[in-house]
Scaffold this active site. Sequence first.
Site, PDB file in Angstrom:
ATOM      1  N   ARG A   1      40.988   5.183   7.156  1.00 17.62           N
ATOM      2  CA  ARG A   1      41.696   4.125   7.899  1.00 17.62           C
ATOM      3  C   ARG A   1      40.859   2.863   7.835  1.00 17.62           C
ATOM      4  NH1 ARG A   1      44.377   3.728  13.875  1.00 17.62           N
ATOM      5  NH2 ARG A   1      45.971   4.849  12.720  1.00 17.62           N
TER       6      ARG A   1
ATOM      7  N   HIS B   1      51.275   2.466   6.447  1.00 19.76           N
ATOM      8  CA  HIS B   1      50.912   3.537   7.392  1.00 19.76           C
ATOM      9  C   HIS B   1      51.808   4.744   7.096  1.00 19.76           C
ATOM     10  CE1 HIS B   1      49.060   5.451  10.651  1.00 19.76           C
ATOM     11  NE2 HIS B   1      49.594   4.825  11.686  1.00 19.76           N
TER      12      HIS B   1
ATOM     13  N   GLN C   1      52.512   7.848   9.450  1.00 20.79           N
ATOM     14  CA  GLN C   1      53.326   7.529  10.625  1.00 20.79           C
ATOM     15  C   GLN C   1      54.813   7.692  10.303  1.00 20.79           C
ATOM     16  OE1 GLN C   1      52.225   6.367  13.900  1.00 20.79           O
ATOM     17  NE2 GLN C   1      54.355   6.879  14.326  1.00 20.79           N
TER      18      GLN C   1
ATOM     19  N   ASP D   1      56.573  -2.244  17.402  1.00 19.79           N
ATOM     20  CA  ASP D   1      55.125  -2.102  17.198  1.00 19.79           C
ATOM     21  C   ASP D   1      54.485  -3.289  17.911  1.00 19.79           C
ATOM     22  OD1 ASP D   1      52.584  -1.472  16.252  1.00 19.79           O
ATOM     23  OD2 ASP D   1      52.968  -2.096  14.182  1.00 19.79           O
TER      24      ASP D   1
ATOM     25  N   CYS E   1      55.198   3.461  17.081  1.00 18.45           N
ATOM     26  CA  CYS E   1      54.055   4.214  16.540  1.00 18.45           C
ATOM     27  C   CYS E   1      52.985   4.457  17.612  1.00 18.45           C
ATOM     28  CB  CYS E   1      53.463   3.457  15.350  1.00 18.45           C
ATOM     29  SG  CYS E   1      53.074   1.732  15.699  1.00 18.45           S
TER      30      CYS E   1
ATOM     31  N   ARG F   1      53.031  13.386  14.799  1.00 19.37           N
ATOM     32  CA  ARG F   1      51.946  12.930  13.904  1.00 19.37           C
ATOM     33  C   ARG F   1      51.117  14.128  13.447  1.00 19.37           C
ATOM     34  NH1 ARG F   1      49.804   8.135  13.977  1.00 19.37           N
ATOM     35  NH2 ARG F   1      49.210   8.734  11.876  1.00 19.37           N
TER      36      ARG F   1
HETATM   37  N1   CP Z   1      50.100   5.367  15.641  1.00 15.02           N
HETATM   38  C1   CP Z   1      48.790   5.438  15.335  1.00 15.02           C
HETATM   39  O1   CP Z   1      48.381   5.372  14.161  1.00 15.02           O
HETATM   40  O2   CP Z   1      47.993   5.579  16.414  1.00 15.02           O
HETATM   41  P1   CP Z   1      46.399   5.486  16.441  1.00 15.02           P
HETATM   42  O3   CP Z   1      46.035   4.060  16.132  1.00 15.02           O
HETATM   43  O4   CP Z   1      46.002   5.907  17.809  1.00 15.02           O
HETATM   44  O5   CP Z   1      45.856   6.395  15.378  1.00 15.02           O
HETATM   45  N1  NVA Z   2      50.512  -2.439  13.351  1.00 17.23           N
HETATM   46  C1  NVA Z   2      49.594  -1.655  14.140  1.00 17.23           C
HETATM   47  C2  NVA Z   2      49.868  -0.203  13.992  1.00 17.23           C
HETATM   48  C3  NVA Z   2      49.012   0.693  14.845  1.00 17.23           C
HETATM   49  C4  NVA Z   2      49.309   2.146  14.652  1.00 17.23           C
HETATM   50  C5  NVA Z   2      48.161  -1.969  13.735  1.00 17.23           C
HETATM   51  O1  NVA Z   2      47.880  -2.008  12.531  1.00 17.23           O
HETATM   52  O2  NVA Z   2      47.326  -2.205  14.613  1.00 17.23           O
END
Ligand code: CP
Ligand code: NVA
Length: 331
Positions: A108, A135, A138, A233, A274, A318
Site C-alpha cells: 500500500r 484500490h 476494495q 468516499d 470503502c 474485505r
Molecule cells: N477501505 C480501506 O482500504 O480501509 P483501510 O484504509 O482501513 O485499509
Molecule cells: N480514497 C481513499 C480511500 C481509502 C480506503 C484514500 O486513498 O485515502
Amino acid sequence: MSVNLKGRSFLTLMDFTPEEIRYLLDLAKDLKAKKRAGIKGKSLEGKNIVLLFEKTSTRTRCAFEVACHDEGGHVTFLDSGSSQMGKKESLEDTAKVLGRFFDGIEYRGYDQKTVEDLAKHAGVPVWNGLTDADHPTQILADILTIEEHVAKPLSKVKVVFCGDVRNNMSYAWMYGCAKMGMHFVGYGPEELIKEIDSEVLTKVTEIASQTGATIDFSNDKKWLKGADVIYSDIWASMGEEDQIPERVDKLEPYRVTTELIKETENDDVIFLHCLPSFHDFETKMAKEQKEKGYDIREVTDEVFRSKHSKVFDEAENRMHTIKAVIVATIG
Ligand code: CP
Ligand code: NVA
C-alpha cells in the site's frame, strides 16, 4: 476453460478477465461460508507473506493478516518507518530480497508504478493494497456485497459514485464496472470530472464496449434515478489533506444525504463506502476541520446508519475477498 491464477500478481482489475474476477468472487463466497461454518483452512500452511504499508490502514492490513492466519500462513508487517525500502535500498533490491523470503507481497502506498515495479522484480505475486490510482481489493469486496444485497445480475446494476470522481476509488470502480458489464455514474462537480485521467477513460471505454458496461459522469442529480448502489468516499484521500478547503467547497452539494438517496427513487438502494468515513464529528480530523469552518462529512450520519447502509457487511467482505486473492495466487 478453468481459471488458474497461481503465481499471478493482483495490481489492478484491468489485468483480469471477467471470468477471472468471477472466479475470485465465487472463491470468496466459498471461503466466507467455510469461515462461518467454523471450518479451518489449510491452503496457506507453510506460506509466508509480507505486508508493506507506506500509508495507514485498518481494514486492508487486518484483512490480509486474518485471511492469511485463517488459512494457516504467516504474516510479517513492515511500515514505512521500519524497513530500508526506498531510503537505503532501492525498490528493485528490496523486491528481490523479499521475493527470496516470502511467497507473496502486499503493498500500500502512493505511486501505482511502485507496486508494478515490485511485481516486476519480486518473482512472487504482489498484491495492490491501495495506491493513488487504484484500490482493486476494495472493489472485489464491494461487488461481493452488492451480490449479497441487490437482487439483480451485475449487468443490470447501476452504481453511482458520489464526490471525488477523480480519486483512486472512483478509478477502481470504473475498472470494476467496465470489466463486469455494470453501469457506472461518477456524480460530481464539473471541475473534478475534467481532471479525470484521459488514459483511464480511454481504457475503460474500450473494455465497456466489449462487456456492455456504461461509464458516465455528470453533475446533474437526474443521474441518481434508478441507482442500485450509492457509493461514497472521503473527499480528500490520504496524502491530499492540504486540499480539504477546496474540496469541501466543491463537494458539499454531493454529500450523501437522505434527500440524495430519495433522488434514486429506489427504496431498495444500498449505500456503500470503502471506509474510513466522515459521517459525524467523532474523529479528530472532522472536529479540527469543523473548528476551521469546514464540514468534511461526505455522508450524513442519518444515511450511514440507515437501512440502506451495508458498510459493515462490506468491510467484513474485505477479509473474505482478500483471502480469495491470496489463496488463488499462492495457495
Ligand atoms: N477501505 C480501506 O482500504 O480501509 P483501510 O484504509 O482501513 O485499509
Ligand atoms: N480514497 C481513499 C480511500 C481509502 C480506503 C484514500 O486513498 O485515502
